[in-house]
Write a protein that holds these residues in place. Structure first.
Motif, PDB file in Angstrom:
ATOM      1  N   ILE A 133      -9.125  -1.888   4.831  1.00 18.44           N
ATOM      2  CA  ILE A 133      -8.291  -2.918   3.702  1.00 18.44           C
ATOM      3  C   ILE A 133      -7.737  -3.002   4.239  1.00 18.44           C
ATOM      4  O   ILE A 133      -6.677  -4.336   4.127  1.00 18.44           O
ATOM      5  CB  ILE A 133      -8.646  -2.276   2.187  1.00 18.44           C
ATOM      6  CG1 ILE A 133     -10.055  -1.639   2.268  1.00 18.44           C
ATOM      7  CG2 ILE A 133      -8.090  -2.792   1.056  1.00 18.44           C
ATOM      8  CD1 ILE A 133      -9.863  -0.401   0.541  1.00 18.44           C
ATOM      9  N   PRO A 162      -4.273 -15.029  -4.920  1.00 14.20           N
ATOM     10  CA  PRO A 162      -5.263 -13.365  -5.609  1.00 14.20           C
ATOM     11  C   PRO A 162      -6.965 -13.086  -5.724  1.00 14.20           C
ATOM     12  O   PRO A 162      -7.182 -12.482  -5.003  1.00 14.20           O
ATOM     13  CB  PRO A 162      -5.147 -13.937  -7.219  1.00 14.20           C
ATOM     14  CG  PRO A 162      -3.616 -14.557  -7.026  1.00 14.20           C
ATOM     15  CD  PRO A 162      -3.451 -15.478  -6.572  1.00 14.20           C
TER      16      PRO A 162
ATOM     17  N   PHE B  21      -7.172   6.352  -1.607  1.00 14.33           N
ATOM     18  CA  PHE B  21      -5.659   5.955  -2.018  1.00 14.33           C
ATOM     19  C   PHE B  21      -5.117   5.181  -1.767  1.00 14.33           C
ATOM     20  O   PHE B  21      -4.487   3.871  -2.705  1.00 14.33           O
ATOM     21  CB  PHE B  21      -4.479   6.950  -1.547  1.00 14.33           C
ATOM     22  CG  PHE B  21      -3.075   6.452  -1.583  1.00 14.33           C
ATOM     23  CD1 PHE B  21      -2.552   6.690  -3.011  1.00 14.33           C
ATOM     24  CD2 PHE B  21      -2.075   6.633  -0.435  1.00 14.33           C
ATOM     25  CE1 PHE B  21      -0.985   6.725  -2.119  1.00 14.33           C
ATOM     26  CE2 PHE B  21      -1.119   5.728  -0.341  1.00 14.33           C
ATOM     27  CZ  PHE B  21       0.013   5.831  -1.552  1.00 14.33           C
ATOM     28  N   ILE B  22      -5.531   4.358  -0.695  1.00  4.44           N
ATOM     29  CA  ILE B  22      -5.437   3.027  -0.261  1.00  4.44           C
ATOM     30  C   ILE B  22      -6.355   1.766  -1.068  1.00  4.44           C
ATOM     31  O   ILE B  22      -5.389   0.974  -1.316  1.00  4.44           O
ATOM     32  CB  ILE B  22      -5.302   2.498   1.034  1.00  4.44           C
ATOM     33  CG1 ILE B  22      -4.871   3.591   1.674  1.00  4.44           C
ATOM     34  CG2 ILE B  22      -5.559   1.272   1.342  1.00  4.44           C
ATOM     35  CD1 ILE B  22      -4.624   3.480   3.593  1.00  4.44           C
ATOM     36  N   LEU B  23      -7.088   1.873  -1.090  1.00  6.50           N
ATOM     37  CA  LEU B  23      -8.037   1.702  -2.146  1.00  6.50           C
ATOM     38  C   LEU B  23      -8.080   0.948  -3.720  1.00  6.50           C
ATOM     39  O   LEU B  23      -8.027  -0.244  -4.334  1.00  6.50           O
ATOM     40  CB  LEU B  23      -9.605   1.943  -2.518  1.00  6.50           C
ATOM     41  CG  LEU B  23     -10.447   1.215  -2.510  1.00  6.50           C
ATOM     42  CD1 LEU B  23     -10.700  -0.059  -2.138  1.00  6.50           C
ATOM     43  CD2 LEU B  23     -11.633   2.033  -2.880  1.00  6.50           C
ATOM     44  N   ALA B  26      -4.680  -0.835  -3.332  1.00  3.13           N
ATOM     45  CA  ALA B  26      -5.103  -2.485  -3.049  1.00  3.13           C
ATOM     46  C   ALA B  26      -5.209  -3.273  -4.609  1.00  3.13           C
ATOM     47  O   ALA B  26      -5.553  -4.349  -4.816  1.00  3.13           O
ATOM     48  CB  ALA B  26      -6.285  -2.148  -2.271  1.00  3.13           C
ATOM     49  N   LEU B  29      -2.461  -4.412  -6.171  1.00  3.14           N
ATOM     50  CA  LEU B  29      -1.993  -5.304  -5.704  1.00  3.14           C
ATOM     51  C   LEU B  29      -2.890  -6.627  -6.345  1.00  3.14           C
ATOM     52  O   LEU B  29      -1.865  -7.926  -6.787  1.00  3.14           O
ATOM     53  CB  LEU B  29      -2.065  -4.660  -3.569  1.00  3.14           C
ATOM     54  CG  LEU B  29      -1.406  -6.351  -3.245  1.00  3.14           C
ATOM     55  CD1 LEU B  29      -0.062  -6.458  -3.345  1.00  3.14           C
ATOM     56  CD2 LEU B  29      -2.178  -6.343  -1.602  1.00  3.14           C
ATOM     57  N   THR B  30      -3.488  -6.350  -6.100  1.00  2.00           N
ATOM     58  CA  THR B  30      -4.613  -7.257  -6.582  1.00  2.00           C
ATOM     59  C   THR B  30      -4.292  -8.264  -7.763  1.00  2.00           C
ATOM     60  O   THR B  30      -4.006  -9.087  -8.268  1.00  2.00           O
ATOM     61  CB  THR B  30      -5.735  -7.569  -5.717  1.00  2.00           C
ATOM     62  OG1 THR B  30      -6.206  -7.425  -4.643  1.00  2.00           O
ATOM     63  CG2 THR B  30      -6.913  -8.297  -5.660  1.00  2.00           C
ATOM     64  N   LEU B  33      -1.598  -9.559  -8.165  1.00  2.00           N
ATOM     65  CA  LEU B  33      -1.073 -10.899  -7.906  1.00  2.00           C
ATOM     66  C   LEU B  33      -1.428 -12.215  -8.826  1.00  2.00           C
ATOM     67  O   LEU B  33      -0.719 -12.722  -8.985  1.00  2.00           O
ATOM     68  CB  LEU B  33      -1.673 -10.722  -6.967  1.00  2.00           C
ATOM     69  CG  LEU B  33      -1.196 -10.671  -5.285  1.00  2.00           C
ATOM     70  CD1 LEU B  33      -1.992 -10.559  -3.611  1.00  2.00           C
ATOM     71  CD2 LEU B  33       0.656 -11.280  -4.600  1.00  2.00           C
ATOM     72  N   TYR B  34      -3.079 -11.436  -9.289  1.00  2.44           N
ATOM     73  CA  TYR B  34      -3.120 -12.526 -10.177  1.00  2.44           C
ATOM     74  C   TYR B  34      -2.297 -12.286 -12.144  1.00  2.44           C
ATOM     75  O   TYR B  34      -2.074 -13.330 -11.690  1.00  2.44           O
ATOM     76  CB  TYR B  34      -4.291 -11.469 -11.192  1.00  2.44           C
ATOM     77  CG  TYR B  34      -5.422 -12.052 -10.156  1.00  2.44           C
ATOM     78  CD1 TYR B  34      -6.030 -13.372 -10.349  1.00  2.44           C
ATOM     79  CD2 TYR B  34      -6.458 -11.503  -9.339  1.00  2.44           C
ATOM     80  CE1 TYR B  34      -7.028 -13.496  -9.780  1.00  2.44           C
ATOM     81  CE2 TYR B  34      -7.169 -11.178  -9.158  1.00  2.44           C
ATOM     82  CZ  TYR B  34      -8.029 -12.140  -8.874  1.00  2.44           C
ATOM     83  OH  TYR B  34      -9.281 -12.468  -7.842  1.00  2.44           O
ATOM     84  N   PHE B  37       1.309 -14.757 -10.382  1.00  2.00           N
ATOM     85  CA  PHE B  37       0.730 -16.390 -10.180  1.00  2.00           C
ATOM     86  C   PHE B  37      -0.186 -17.115 -10.893  1.00  2.00           C
ATOM     87  O   PHE B  37      -0.508 -18.241 -10.672  1.00  2.00           O
ATOM     88  CB  PHE B  37       0.305 -16.224  -8.825  1.00  2.00           C
ATOM     89  CG  PHE B  37       0.835 -15.940  -6.873  1.00  2.00           C
ATOM     90  CD1 PHE B  37       2.046 -16.423  -7.482  1.00  2.00           C
ATOM     91  CD2 PHE B  37       0.611 -14.558  -6.978  1.00  2.00           C
ATOM     92  CE1 PHE B  37       3.066 -16.085  -6.180  1.00  2.00           C
ATOM     93  CE2 PHE B  37       1.320 -14.405  -5.380  1.00  2.00           C
ATOM     94  CZ  PHE B  37       2.638 -14.666  -5.918  1.00  2.00           C
ATOM     95  N   TRP B  38      -1.409 -16.032 -12.149  1.00  2.00           N
ATOM     96  CA  TRP B  38      -1.914 -16.690 -13.085  1.00  2.00           C
ATOM     97  C   TRP B  38      -1.237 -16.990 -14.150  1.00  2.00           C
ATOM     98  O   TRP B  38      -1.483 -17.781 -14.588  1.00  2.00           O
ATOM     99  CB  TRP B  38      -3.376 -16.455 -12.276  1.00  2.00           C
ATOM    100  CG  TRP B  38      -4.063 -16.894 -11.362  1.00  2.00           C
ATOM    101  CD1 TRP B  38      -3.917 -17.249 -10.214  1.00  2.00           C
ATOM    102  CD2 TRP B  38      -5.540 -16.656 -11.437  1.00  2.00           C
ATOM    103  NE1 TRP B  38      -4.345 -17.540  -9.401  1.00  2.00           N
ATOM    104  CE2 TRP B  38      -6.002 -17.549 -10.034  1.00  2.00           C
ATOM    105  CE3 TRP B  38      -6.656 -16.875 -12.138  1.00  2.00           C
ATOM    106  CZ2 TRP B  38      -6.481 -17.716  -9.441  1.00  2.00           C
ATOM    107  CZ3 TRP B  38      -8.064 -17.396 -11.717  1.00  2.00           C
ATOM    108  CH2 TRP B  38      -8.145 -17.788 -10.502  1.00  2.00           C
TER     109      TRP B  38
END
Lengths: 201, 138
Positions: A133, A162, B21-23, B26, B29-30, B33-34, B37-38
């Motif tokens: 990931i 995104p 934890f990483i998942l 992530a 984070l996604t 970002l939405y 930026f959206w």
């Protein structure tokens, strides 16, 4: 005059892994992509596998060889495509190293504060899925930043980020599972081998 | 806390604690970002000037800070372009289809509209977009 140089076992390993990565990369580039910028990135499975099994130096050699040779074979050497590919590879590998070091630090602090002590760094290190990931997100964002900085410096491009990152996470999980299964399979074989021949160790 | 019994089990595990934890990070984070930026329009490029181009001539630059109505003599007749509160639009054109007028306000840097019969095009310029794209590749 015959050119002669000696090669080590490590060189053979790098060559084998790089050849595998190049093959996957070229097969993958033959398939059309549903969206520009989105690719399964199966060649990165090889890089990740190398990173987890043999360390970052071997992984760096393998991924640089993959980027350079497959771009030569595809005819994109020194083109924008090559630049994006190279920056993605370097970004993802450096963030893999960073993640490994961060989790090692985390492991050291855990050992400081726990009474019994976690003896093995393996417990706190992420597995292939976590690394995959990280690798795919940093690969995508590295490429994206390069594309934005050098080729399309338009703020509208960030609307795409995104979606790209969403796909990066999903495809990262897939390639992480593939890597994890490969590594597990290999380790199981190694353990069986060592149990069959205990004198060899 | 013992998560795994043996070393073998650690190496065979598909998901390790750090992976979870990483998942999760992530996913956060996604989502972030939405959100940025959206759903946040303040991020879009601020425009500070208007470029008007007639046929193959060099574009003429007008500032957006002063409200103004500009008359451009095009190939088939006059075009009227209005600048108001940092936005710009065609208010009249001599062409038949009036696509340029129906396009409405240009608000963000990079927005462009044109009247092809009259050979007039206008676009907003910000500080970031000196050019649209550099094409390349195979």
């Amino acid at each position: 005059m015959k050119l002669h140089f000696t090669t080590t076992h490590e060189d053979h390993r790098v060559a084998l892994l790089a050849a595998l990565a190049i093959t996957i990369h070229i097969i993958e580039s033959a398939f059309p992509s549903p969206l520009p910028g989105i690719k399964p990135g199966l060649a990165n499975v090889v890089t990740l596998f190398t990173f987890m099994m043999y360390g970052w130096k071997t992984a760096l050699q393998v991924s640089l060889l993959r980027v350079i040779i497959s771009s030569l074979l595809l005819g994109t050497f020194l083109s924008p495509t090559f630049l994006l590919s190279l920056s993605g590879a370097l970004f993802s590998l450096s963030s893999l190293i960073l993640t490994q070091q961060l989790f090692y630090l985390f492991h050291l602090t855990l050992r400081l504060f726990s009474r019994h002590g976690l003896s093995d760094n393996n417990y706190s290190q992420p597995g292939a899925i976590g690394y995959a990931i990280i690798a795919s997100i940093s690969h995508m964002s590295g490429q994206f930043l390069m594309a934005w900085y050098f080729f399309i410096p338009h703020p509208g491009l960030f609307k795409l980020l995104p979606i790209l990152i969403t796909f990066a996470v999903i495809l990262g999980i897939v390639s992480g599972i593939i890597t994890q299964l490969t590594i597990s399979q290999l380790k199981r074989k190694q353990i069986q081998k060592s149990q069959l021949q205990p004198d060899n160790q | 806390m013992v998560l795994y019994k043996s070393r073998l089990e650690v190496e065979m595990a598909i998901f390790k604690p750090a992976d979870v934890f990483i998942l999760l990070s992530a996913c956060f984070l996604t989502a972030w970002l939405y959100a940025v930026f959206w759903f946040d329009n303040a991020q879009q490029g601020e425009a500070d000037s208007l470029l008007i181009q007639l046929a193959d001539n060099e574009p003429v630059e007008y500032t957006l800070s002063k409200d103004k109505i500009i008359t451009i003599q095009g190939h088939i007749g006059p075009s009227l372009i209005e600048i108001k509160q940092g936005k710009a639009r065609f208010i009249h054109s001599s062409c038949r289809n009036q696509f340029c007028v129906f396009h409405g306000w240009l608000t963000v840097a990079g927005d462009t509209t044109a009247c092809l019969p009259n050979r007039v095009s206008i676009s907003l310029k910000g500080t970031l977009n000196d050019y649209d794209a550099i094409a390349g590749g195979q």
